[in-house]
Design a protein around this motif. Structure first.
Motif, PDB file in Angstrom:
ATOM      1  N   MET A 142       0.873  -1.180   0.000  1.00 54.82           N
ATOM      2  CA  MET A 142       0.000   0.000   0.000  1.00 54.82           C
ATOM      3  C   MET A 142       0.908   1.227   0.000  1.00 54.82           C
ATOM      4  N   ILE A 143       0.748   2.038  -1.024  1.00 54.59           N
ATOM      5  CA  ILE A 143       1.552   3.251  -1.178  1.00 54.59           C
ATOM      6  C   ILE A 143       0.610   4.447  -1.076  1.00 54.59           C
ATOM      7  N   ASP A 144       0.851   5.309  -0.108  1.00 52.91           N
ATOM      8  CA  ASP A 144       0.068   6.522   0.099  1.00 52.91           C
ATOM      9  C   ASP A 144       1.003   7.717  -0.055  1.00 52.91           C
ATOM     10  N   TYR A 145       0.542   8.756  -0.767  1.00 54.08           N
ATOM     11  CA  TYR A 145       1.347   9.972  -0.817  1.00 54.08           C
ATOM     12  C   TYR A 145       0.477  11.205  -0.975  1.00 54.08           C
ATOM     13  N   VAL A 146       1.014  12.325  -0.485  1.00 49.86           N
ATOM     14  CA  VAL A 146       0.395  13.630  -0.658  1.00 49.86           C
ATOM     15  C   VAL A 146       1.251  14.341  -1.704  1.00 49.86           C
ATOM     16  N   PRO A 147       0.702  14.519  -2.921  1.00 55.49           N
ATOM     17  CA  PRO A 147       1.515  15.109  -3.984  1.00 55.49           C
ATOM     18  C   PRO A 147       1.777  16.591  -3.766  1.00 55.49           C
ATOM     19  N   ASP A 148       2.847  17.048  -4.378  1.00 53.02           N
ATOM     20  CA  ASP A 148       3.131  18.475  -4.450  1.00 53.02           C
ATOM     21  C   ASP A 148       2.941  18.884  -5.910  1.00 53.02           C
ATOM     22  N   LYS A 149       4.015  18.928  -6.673  1.00 56.15           N
ATOM     23  CA  LYS A 149       3.928  19.362  -8.072  1.00 56.15           C
ATOM     24  C   LYS A 149       3.671  18.219  -9.049  1.00 56.15           C
ATOM     25  N   TRP A 150       3.907  16.976  -8.601  1.00 53.78           N
ATOM     26  CA  TRP A 150       3.890  15.847  -9.523  1.00 53.78           C
ATOM     27  C   TRP A 150       3.005  14.710  -9.041  1.00 53.78           C
ATOM     28  N   LEU A 151       2.457  13.975 -10.023  1.00 54.39           N
ATOM     29  CA  LEU A 151       1.759  12.708  -9.791  1.00 54.39           C
ATOM     30  C   LEU A 151       2.526  11.622 -10.529  1.00 54.39           C
ATOM     31  N   VAL A 152       2.548  10.422  -9.974  1.00 56.89           N
ATOM     32  CA  VAL A 152       3.154   9.317 -10.698  1.00 56.89           C
ATOM     33  C   VAL A 152       2.135   8.811 -11.712  1.00 56.89           C
ATOM     34  N   GLU A 153       2.591   8.520 -12.915  1.00 48.53           N
ATOM     35  CA  GLU A 153       1.716   7.958 -13.941  1.00 48.53           C
ATOM     36  C   GLU A 153       1.520   6.481 -13.598  1.00 48.53           C
ATOM     37  N   SER A 154       0.276   6.057 -13.485  1.00 51.80           N
ATOM     38  CA  SER A 154      -0.030   4.748 -12.890  1.00 51.80           C
ATOM     39  C   SER A 154       0.449   3.558 -13.714  1.00 51.80           C
ATOM     40  N   LYS A 155       0.434   3.645 -15.049  1.00 54.44           N
ATOM     41  CA  LYS A 155       0.937   2.509 -15.832  1.00 54.44           C
ATOM     42  C   LYS A 155       2.426   2.328 -15.599  1.00 54.44           C
ATOM     43  N   SER A 156       3.164   3.416 -15.519  1.00 50.34           N
ATOM     44  CA  SER A 156       4.604   3.304 -15.274  1.00 50.34           C
ATOM     45  C   SER A 156       4.866   2.732 -13.880  1.00 50.34           C
ATOM     46  N   LEU A 157       4.006   3.088 -12.908  1.00 50.13           N
ATOM     47  CA  LEU A 157       4.151   2.510 -11.565  1.00 50.13           C
ATOM     48  C   LEU A 157       3.882   1.011 -11.606  1.00 50.13           C
ATOM     49  N   LYS A 158       2.839   0.611 -12.320  1.00 48.31           N
ATOM     50  CA  LYS A 158       2.525  -0.814 -12.444  1.00 48.31           C
ATOM     51  C   LYS A 158       3.701  -1.574 -13.054  1.00 48.31           C
ATOM     52  N   LEU A 159       4.270  -1.044 -14.133  1.00 53.45           N
ATOM     53  CA  LEU A 159       5.408  -1.706 -14.781  1.00 53.45           C
ATOM     54  C   LEU A 159       6.629  -1.732 -13.866  1.00 53.45           C
ATOM     55  N   PHE A 160       6.842  -0.673 -13.109  1.00 55.36           N
ATOM     56  CA  PHE A 160       7.940  -0.638 -12.137  1.00 55.36           C
ATOM     57  C   PHE A 160       7.757  -1.743 -11.098  1.00 55.36           C
ATOM     58  N   LEU A 161       6.551  -1.856 -10.541  1.00 57.16           N
ATOM     59  CA  LEU A 161       6.300  -2.885  -9.530  1.00 57.16           C
ATOM     60  C   LEU A 161       6.432  -4.288 -10.121  1.00 57.16           C
ATOM     61  N   VAL A 162       5.971  -4.481 -11.340  1.00 59.35           N
ATOM     62  CA  VAL A 162       6.082  -5.792 -12.002  1.00 59.35           C
ATOM     63  C   VAL A 162       7.550  -6.164 -12.214  1.00 59.35           C
ATOM     64  N   SER A 163       8.417  -5.179 -12.397  1.00 57.55           N
ATOM     65  CA  SER A 163       9.831  -5.465 -12.657  1.00 57.55           C
ATOM     66  C   SER A 163      10.509  -6.176 -11.491  1.00 57.55           C
ATOM     67  N   PHE A 164       9.911  -6.143 -10.314  1.00 53.30           N
ATOM     68  CA  PHE A 164      10.485  -6.826  -9.157  1.00 53.30           C
ATOM     69  C   PHE A 164      10.304  -8.339  -9.230  1.00 53.30           C
ATOM     70  N   ARG A 165       9.468  -8.833 -10.149  1.00 54.06           N
ATOM     71  CA  ARG A 165       9.266 -10.283 -10.282  1.00 54.06           C
ATOM     72  C   ARG A 165      10.554 -11.024 -10.592  1.00 54.06           C
ATOM     73  N   ASN A 166      11.496 -10.343 -11.225  1.00 55.26           N
ATOM     74  CA  ASN A 166      12.778 -10.958 -11.576  1.00 55.26           C
ATOM     75  C   ASN A 166      13.911 -10.459 -10.686  1.00 55.26           C
ATOM     76  N   HIS A 167      13.575  -9.750  -9.631  1.00 52.50           N
ATOM     77  CA  HIS A 167      14.567  -9.056  -8.810  1.00 52.50           C
ATOM     78  C   HIS A 167      14.736  -9.758  -7.461  1.00 52.50           C
ATOM     79  N   GLY A 168      15.949 -10.079  -7.130  1.00 53.52           N
ATOM     80  CA  GLY A 168      16.240 -10.697  -5.842  1.00 53.52           C
ATOM     81  C   GLY A 168      16.624  -9.662  -4.805  1.00 53.52           C
ATOM     82  N   ALA A 169      15.816  -9.552  -3.757  1.00 58.86           N
ATOM     83  CA  ALA A 169      16.110  -8.629  -2.654  1.00 58.86           C
ATOM     84  C   ALA A 169      15.262  -9.019  -1.452  1.00 58.86           C
ATOM     85  N   PHE A 170      15.765  -8.705  -0.284  1.00 54.89           N
ATOM     86  CA  PHE A 170      14.998  -8.958   0.932  1.00 54.89           C
ATOM     87  C   PHE A 170      13.790  -8.031   0.991  1.00 54.89           C
ATOM     88  N   HIS A 171      12.810  -8.407   1.781  1.00 55.75           N
ATOM     89  CA  HIS A 171      11.561  -7.650   1.902  1.00 55.75           C
ATOM     90  C   HIS A 171      11.823  -6.183   2.249  1.00 55.75           C
TER      91      HIS A 171
END
Length: 155
Positions: A65-94
């Motif tokens: 769950m990601i919550d934010y109070v924007p200032d000048k910018w909003l994240v574009e949601s498709k790019s956020l989705k693709l960013f989060l999906v990119s972790f499927r191949n990424h090894g890292a601790f929680h």
């Protein structure tokens, strides 16, 4: 604000986009906040987030769950989705996955406030929840609870 020119620099929205192979390769995009000057909270829920254990290569699953109070910018949601999906191949601790996502968004957006809750499913019989917040909540902004129940197993 209805000026469509705020969307003209987006490269992923509205077309076929390949899944990035790593978080470093993923392109996060932003658009101007059409309600700049008004404090409000934006929430993104990713109930099927996946990454890999950096040691075993086995999949790990989380409800983010990601919550934010924007200032000048909003994240574009498709790019956020693709960013989060990119972790499927990424090894890292929680802890690293959760905090890295938050820091990448903070670097991109420079929000007035951001928090992330990483509610991870058990690994080795122990669920790990990771929480990160940039600072105090801005005055006058309604911030609802994230409402994700703690892991209860089969109970």
């Amino acid at each position: 604000m209805t000026d469509k020119s705020i969307y003209e620099n987006l490269t992923q929205l509205g077309g076929q986009t390949e899944q990035p192979q790593s978080p470093e390769e993923a392109v996060l995009e932003k658009v101007p906040n059409p309600q700049e000057g008004t404090d409000y909270m934006v929430r993104f829920t990713a109930p099927e987030f996946t990454s890999l254990c950096p040691i075993t290569g086995q999949p790990d699953f989380a409800h983010l769950m990601i919550d934010y109070v924007p200032d000048k910018w909003l994240v574009e949601s498709k790019s956020l989705k693709l960013f989060l999906v990119s972790f499927r191949n990424h090894g890292a601790f929680h802890e690293d996955c959760t905090v890295s996502i938050a820091k990448r968004l903070v670097d991109l957006l420079e929000p007035k406030w951001l928090r992330i809750g990483g509610y991870w499913y058990p690994r080795g019989g122990i669920p790990i929840d990771v929480f990160y917040q940039t600072g105090p909540v801005p005055d006058g902004v309604w911030i609802p609870e994230q409402g994700v129940a703690p892991y209860r197993g089969r109970g």
